[in-house]
Design an enzyme around this catalytic site. Structure first.
Site: not given
Ligand code: NAP
Length: 251
Positions: A143, A156
């Site tokens: 991140s 986080y």
């Molecule tokens: P998201 O749409 O909320 O996706 C998160 C994913 O993680 C979902 O598939 C979720 O599954 C899964 N997950 C969470 N807890 C879990 C658990 N206990 N067991 C299995 N799966 C689990 O968010 P995203 O933005 O795509 O995030 C993906 C990654 O990118 C994360 O590590 C996040 O921190 C990182 N990130 C995102 C951003 C951003 O701006 N969006 C920026 C920097 C980093 P469910 O659907 O079942 O909850």
């Protein structure tokens, strides 16, 4: 030239592949030729259907990644169902927001467990297999808060700074054993994870004004970096955290 990015016949675990960045990474890896183990607690049916439509193999592996209990099974099932393991993308992650003075132990533990502890032990389980076969690529999703402090997201920030550090540590231990460990630091990407920020009119405007590219990223913006780090093109890249952020960190 494009052959150095070719992932034909490779098997990739993508955690949290049902939505957002994980889904986009799974589809990009599949477009480059990889077969996909879609790991998560919500079945990634749509992702698996789209990967299969690209002509690749894909399987759902059900696992709640809030504890390390399923970690070894995820690796074993991937090898059993898809015939190997070459790429691990540690994408699953959560975020909890509250002022630090009010932050609860539950919100600390939940985020650290999923974003950092499970990430490490999945690296370990996949890494043991990759070291034995003499090759493998690990891509951790870090991140901007692997570099910056953030605000109101203490667990986080700790987890993502930790993920950046572990990426470097594992690279130091495994680079000479054929395993590349790197990370991607996405900028502000429009997904469920950032829904609250997108919905806040003032924060949304402030964020867009600060991004040199002038827009939120799409989940698909992360796919190319994942293919690159998973491919032969990245064979000499170890311990790098690659920002894909529309220029945010350059500002
Ligand atoms: P998201 O749409 O909320 O996706 C998160 C994913 O993680 C979902 O598939 C979720 O599954 C899964 N997950 C969470 N807890 C879990 C658990 N206990 N067991 C299995 N799966 C689990 O968010 P995203 O933005 O795509 O995030 C993906 C990654 O990118 C994360 O590590 C996040 O921190 C990182 N990130 C995102 C951003 C951003 O701006 N969006 C920026 C920097 C980093 P469910 O659907 O079942 O909850």
């Amino acid at each position: 030239m494009t052959q150095i990015f070719d992932l034909s016949g490779k098997v990739a675990i993508v955690t949290g592949a049902n939505t957002g960045i994980g889904q986009a990474i799974a589809l990009s890896l599949a477009a480059a030729g990889a077969n996909i183990a879609a790991v998560g607690r919500t079945p990634a049916e749509e992702t698996v259907a789209q990967v299969r439509a690209l002509g690749r193999r894909a399987d759902i592996i059900s696992a709640d990644l809030s504890s390390i209990e399923p970690v070894q099974r995820v690796v074993d099932e991937t090898i059993e169902k898809l015939g190997g393991l070459d790429i691990l993308v540690n994408n699953a992650g959560i975020i909890r927001r509250a002022d630090s003075v009010d932050f609860t132990e539950a919100d600390w533990d939940a985020v650290i467990d999923t974003n950092l502890k499970v990430l490490f032990f999945l690296c370990q389980a996949a890494g043991r297999h990759m070291i034995a076969q003499g090759s493998g690529k690990i891509v951790n999703i870090a991140s901007l808060l692997s570099f910056q402090g953030g605000i109101r997201v203490p667990s986080y920030t700790a987890s993502k700074s930790g993920a950046g550090g572990l990426t470097k540590l594992l690279a130091n231990e495994w680079a000479a054993r054929g395993v590349n460990v790197n990370a991607i630091a996405p900028g502000y990407i429009a997904t469920n994870n950032t829904a609250a920020l997108q919905a806040d009119e003032t924060r949304n405007r402030q964020i867009q004004e600060r991004i040199p590219a002038g827009r939120w990223g799409e989940a698909s913006d992360i796919g190319g970096a994942a293919v690159f780090l998973a491919s032969r093109a990245a064979d000499y890249i170890h311990g790098h955290v690659l920002a894909v952020d529309g220029g945010w960190l350059a500002r």
